[in-house]
Design a protein around this motif. Structure first.
Motif, PDB file in Angstrom:
ATOM      1  N   LYS A  83       0.820  -1.204   0.000  1.00  0.00           N
ATOM      2  CA  LYS A  83       0.000   0.000   0.000  1.00  0.00           C
ATOM      3  C   LYS A  83       0.860   1.262   0.000  1.00  0.00           C
ATOM      4  CE  LYS A  83      -3.774  -2.266   2.506  1.00  0.00           C
ATOM      5  NZ  LYS A  83      -4.568  -2.306   3.774  1.00  0.00           N
ATOM      6  N   GLN A  84       2.146   1.073   0.257  1.00  0.00           N
ATOM      7  CA  GLN A  84       3.060   2.212   0.300  1.00  0.00           C
ATOM      8  C   GLN A  84       3.722   2.487  -1.048  1.00  0.00           C
ATOM      9  OE1 GLN A  84       2.972   3.885   3.102  1.00  0.00           O
ATOM     10  NE2 GLN A  84       1.617   2.293   3.917  1.00  0.00           N
ATOM     11  N   ALA A  85       3.197   1.887  -2.113  1.00  0.00           N
ATOM     12  CA  ALA A  85       3.809   2.046  -3.436  1.00  0.00           C
ATOM     13  C   ALA A  85       3.923   3.509  -3.840  1.00  0.00           C
ATOM     14  CB  ALA A  85       3.005   1.274  -4.482  1.00  0.00           C
ATOM     15  N   ALA A  86       2.890   4.288  -3.557  1.00  0.00           N
ATOM     16  CA  ALA A  86       2.898   5.695  -3.975  1.00  0.00           C
ATOM     17  C   ALA A  86       4.035   6.460  -3.307  1.00  0.00           C
ATOM     18  CB  ALA A  86       1.560   6.347  -3.650  1.00  0.00           C
ATOM     19  N   ARG A  87       4.304   6.153  -2.042  1.00  0.00           N
ATOM     20  CA  ARG A  87       5.375   6.849  -1.329  1.00  0.00           C
ATOM     21  C   ARG A  87       6.737   6.511  -1.941  1.00  0.00           C
ATOM     22  NH1 ARG A  87       5.473   5.910   4.815  1.00  0.00           N
ATOM     23  NH2 ARG A  87       6.815   7.751   4.725  1.00  0.00           N
ATOM     24  N   ILE A  88       6.927   5.228  -2.271  1.00  0.00           N
ATOM     25  CA  ILE A  88       8.207   4.819  -2.858  1.00  0.00           C
ATOM     26  C   ILE A  88       8.391   5.457  -4.233  1.00  0.00           C
ATOM     27  CG2 ILE A  88       9.575   2.849  -3.641  1.00  0.00           C
ATOM     28  CD1 ILE A  88       7.992   1.155  -1.587  1.00  0.00           C
ATOM     29  N   LEU A  89       7.317   5.448  -5.022  1.00  0.00           N
ATOM     30  CA  LEU A  89       7.389   6.029  -6.362  1.00  0.00           C
ATOM     31  C   LEU A  89       7.629   7.539  -6.300  1.00  0.00           C
ATOM     32  CD1 LEU A  89       4.478   3.992  -7.954  1.00  0.00           C
ATOM     33  CD2 LEU A  89       6.905   3.788  -8.526  1.00  0.00           C
ATOM     34  N   GLU A  90       7.098   8.186  -5.267  1.00  0.00           N
ATOM     35  CA  GLU A  90       7.332   9.616  -5.092  1.00  0.00           C
ATOM     36  C   GLU A  90       8.816   9.886  -4.857  1.00  0.00           C
ATOM     37  OE1 GLU A  90       6.324  12.951  -1.688  1.00  0.00           O
ATOM     38  OE2 GLU A  90       4.858  11.358  -2.075  1.00  0.00           O
ATOM     39  N   LYS A  91       9.483   8.994  -4.119  1.00  0.00           N
ATOM     40  CA  LYS A  91      10.916   9.155  -3.869  1.00  0.00           C
ATOM     41  C   LYS A  91      11.745   8.908  -5.133  1.00  0.00           C
ATOM     42  CE  LYS A  91      10.306  10.490   0.194  1.00  0.00           C
ATOM     43  NZ  LYS A  91      10.575  11.931   0.490  1.00  0.00           N
ATOM     44  N   PHE A  92      11.269   8.015  -5.995  1.00  0.00           N
ATOM     45  CA  PHE A  92      11.932   7.838  -7.293  1.00  0.00           C
ATOM     46  C   PHE A  92      11.803   9.120  -8.122  1.00  0.00           C
ATOM     47  CE2 PHE A  92      12.195   3.409  -6.316  1.00  0.00           C
ATOM     48  CZ  PHE A  92      13.167   2.891  -7.154  1.00  0.00           C
ATOM     49  N   ALA A  93      10.632   9.744  -8.076  1.00  0.00           N
ATOM     50  CA  ALA A  93      10.430  10.997  -8.806  1.00  0.00           C
ATOM     51  C   ALA A  93      11.337  12.090  -8.254  1.00  0.00           C
ATOM     52  CB  ALA A  93       8.972  11.427  -8.714  1.00  0.00           C
ATOM     53  N   ASP A  94      11.492  12.133  -6.927  1.00  0.00           N
ATOM     54  CA  ASP A  94      12.401  13.104  -6.319  1.00  0.00           C
ATOM     55  C   ASP A  94      13.829  12.878  -6.814  1.00  0.00           C
ATOM     56  OD1 ASP A  94      10.361  14.252  -4.897  1.00  0.00           O
ATOM     57  OD2 ASP A  94      10.858  13.291  -2.985  1.00  0.00           O
ATOM     58  N   ALA A  95      14.218  11.604  -6.889  1.00  0.00           N
ATOM     59  CA  ALA A  95      15.580  11.276  -7.342  1.00  0.00           C
ATOM     60  C   ALA A  95      15.805  11.736  -8.773  1.00  0.00           C
ATOM     61  CB  ALA A  95      15.819   9.777  -7.219  1.00  0.00           C
ATOM     62  N   ARG A  96      14.798  11.600  -9.614  1.00  0.00           N
ATOM     63  CA  ARG A  96      14.931  12.047 -11.007  1.00  0.00           C
ATOM     64  C   ARG A  96      15.158  13.551 -11.092  1.00  0.00           C
ATOM     65  NH1 ARG A  96      10.753   8.185 -11.600  1.00  0.00           N
ATOM     66  NH2 ARG A  96      11.479   6.349 -12.768  1.00  0.00           N
ATOM     67  N   SER A  97      14.637  14.278 -10.140  1.00  0.00           N
ATOM     68  CA  SER A  97      14.812  15.737 -10.143  1.00  0.00           C
ATOM     69  C   SER A  97      16.067  16.171  -9.389  1.00  0.00           C
ATOM     70  CB  SER A  97      13.572  16.411  -9.532  1.00  0.00           C
ATOM     71  OG  SER A  97      13.428  16.039  -8.164  1.00  0.00           O
ATOM     72  N   GLY A  98      16.858  15.184  -8.948  1.00  0.00           N
ATOM     73  CA  GLY A  98      18.127  15.492  -8.320  1.00  0.00           C
ATOM     74  C   GLY A  98      18.131  15.457  -6.807  1.00  0.00           C
ATOM     75  N   ASN A  99      16.995  15.159  -6.193  1.00  0.00           N
ATOM     76  CA  ASN A  99      16.922  15.085  -4.735  1.00  0.00           C
ATOM     77  C   ASN A  99      17.274  13.673  -4.281  1.00  0.00           C
ATOM     78  OD1 ASN A  99      16.410  15.496  -2.058  1.00  0.00           O
ATOM     79  ND2 ASN A  99      14.176  15.647  -2.270  1.00  0.00           N
ATOM     80  N   LEU A 100      18.557  13.466  -3.982  1.00  0.00           N
ATOM     81  CA  LEU A 100      19.078  12.139  -3.675  1.00  0.00           C
ATOM     82  C   LEU A 100      19.598  12.072  -2.249  1.00  0.00           C
ATOM     83  CD1 LEU A 100      21.084  11.749  -6.976  1.00  0.00           C
ATOM     84  CD2 LEU A 100      19.259  10.179  -6.284  1.00  0.00           C
ATOM     85  N   PRO A 101      19.605  10.878  -1.641  1.00  0.00           N
ATOM     86  CA  PRO A 101      20.245  10.716  -0.331  1.00  0.00           C
ATOM     87  C   PRO A 101      21.720  11.076  -0.417  1.00  0.00           C
ATOM     88  CG  PRO A 101      18.936   8.766  -0.912  1.00  0.00           C
ATOM     89  CD  PRO A 101      19.005   9.619  -2.139  1.00  0.00           C
TER      90      PRO A 101
END
Length: 437
Positions: free
Chosen positions: A112-130
């Motif tokens: 059920k947390q798929a949306a949260r994980i996918l949101e973090k992938f989208a952040d990574a694409r925009s350069g927001n990385l750990p």
């Protein structure tokens, strides 16, 4: 005896070395490649066992990117067949094809947390990385505790980077899957992976040579400038004079060949401190009965050590005698970046195979290869790469210990070759192109 001279010497006929040599030859440099093995390809070569063309390490060649561009640039054919579909997941005995739906389709079925994980992938694409300190496992724990999702991420880390999710920086994982090719399009060579290297070898021999069973013995330098390489060929030691050496042997071996005293102390410290060789287990399997119908590569869900498996003969039947199927399975030990018990980890991989495939008992094991230590799956894990410069002018490293951040596989090796040769050629006068007629 007059000492031979070359414009460049490449140590190691693996992916990075051959790509670099082909680019140098194409630019007009007389180049000699030396390798201590009896075949080209290094840790991505091919051997014949009982009539099967068995790949030693890497089997899949990624389309697009620097690897394919290398072949186009130097005029070498790239004989690769793409499976269709290329990638699927094998979860609880069922194939899940994510070719069209991608991560959202896969994760949406599991948590059920798929949306949260996918949101973090989208952040990574925009350069927001750990920041690089957090592991992939710890990063994922912040968004889901689903055991199957964690197993999939572990097996993706294992398949691409030859390490576990708790060993790979989340920044490297996300960089690869959001900014690199991420193996969306790949193929197999019907001659075995060595077929692609043979094509590059033909280019190299236009204005150079490849000497097999010829180990490098010493890299010579004075005042931080390279001057030549001594090799052992035909029972004799021969020094080749050159002001350009590219090592595809890895930073550790390069340091040993040159002698620690010849390098800047900072480089010696980097190699000793930062290098993280990654291990895996490669199992080549022949079967009269099909184990799985998927024609490409499947990544598993919950397993002990097994991470993925490729069905080679579905696309390239030439790799096996008539009536046989050829598969290659990959497993990664725990830990993969430290010491482990090879026998125990191989046994766990076989438990996985028997559990995943009810008819595995009739299969024939062609080879089991544990890639570790000085012959690892990756000379340094992603996120722990060293510089391509060595501190000695004219001496460079290429390969999977000096790759760009977050990259992996033969694509990463080809990229290092391009970066190094571009830098070399930019600093030299333009040479006349050799006559190809």
């Amino acid at each position: 005896m007059t000492q031979p001279r070359a414009d460049a010497v490449v140590i190691g006929a693996g992916a990075g070395g051959l790509c670099a040599a082909a680019r140098l030859v194409h630019a007009g440099l007389r180049t000699i490649v030396v390798d201590d093995k009896d075949r080209i390809g290094g840790r991505a070569s091919t051997e014949e066992i009982d009539g099967f063309k068995v790949n030693i390490g890497a089997i899949a060649i990624e389309f697009g990117g620097v690897f394919e561009e290398t072949f186009h640039t130097v005029g070498a054919p790239l004989n690769i067949r793409a499976p269709e579909p290329a990638s699927s997941f094998f979860i609880d005995g069922k194939l899940v094809d994510v070719g069209r739906g991608g991560w959202s389709l896969l994760l949406g079925q599991l948590t059920k947390q798929a949306a949260r994980i996918l949101e973090k992938f989208a952040d990574a694409r925009s350069g927001n990385l750990p920041d690089g300190r957090q592991s992939t496992e710890d990063w994922l724990k912040a968004y889901t505790s689903n055991a199957t999702v964690h197993a999939i991420f572990r097996n993706l880390c294992a398949a691409i980077f030859a390490c576990n999710a708790n060993e790979l920086p989340a920044r490297a994982f996300l960089t690869y899957f959001t900014g690199k090719g991420a193996f969306k399009r790949f193929g197999f060579c019907p001659e075995g992976t060595i077929g692609v290297w043979n094509a590059l070898a033909s280019v190299i021999r236009r204005n150079g040579d490849i000497w097999l069973e010829t180990p490098a013995v010493q890299i010579h330098s004075t005042n931080y400038r390279v001057e030549g390489v001594t090799i052992r060929r035909g029972g004799r030691e021969i020094r080749i004079e050159t002001d350009l050496v590219i090592s595809n042997a890895g930073p550790k071996a390069t340091l040993a060949l040159g002698g620690e005293a010849a390098f800047p102390a900072t480089y010696v410290q980097q190699v000793q401190r930062d290098l993280r060789p990654a291990a895996n287990i490669v199992i080549n399997i022949a079967s009269r009965e099909p184990l799985v119908g998927h024609p490409g590569i499947i990544t598993f869900g919950k397993t002990r050590r097994l991470c993925n498996m490729a069905n080679l003969t579905a696309t390239c039947p030439e790799l096996a005698p008539p009536g046989w199927h050829l598969y290659v399975a990959y497993a990664v030990p725990v830990p993969a970046l430290g010491d482990f018990n090879s026998d125990a980890d191989v046994a766990l991989a076989f438990e996985d195979l028997r559990e995943q495939f009810a008819n595995f008992g009739q299969a024939k094991i062609l080879s089991i290869r544990v890639m570790r230590d000085d012959w690892p799956a990756q000379r340094s894990c992603a996120g722990y790469d060293l510089p391509r410069e060595t501190g000695i002018e004219g001496l460079w490293c290429v390969g999977d210990a000096v790759k760009q951040y977050g990259n992996g596989g033969t694509q990463a090796c080809a990229e290092t070759a391009k970066l190094v040769t571009d830098a070399i050629l930019a600093s030299r006068p333009r040479l006349p192109q050799p006559n190809r007629a």
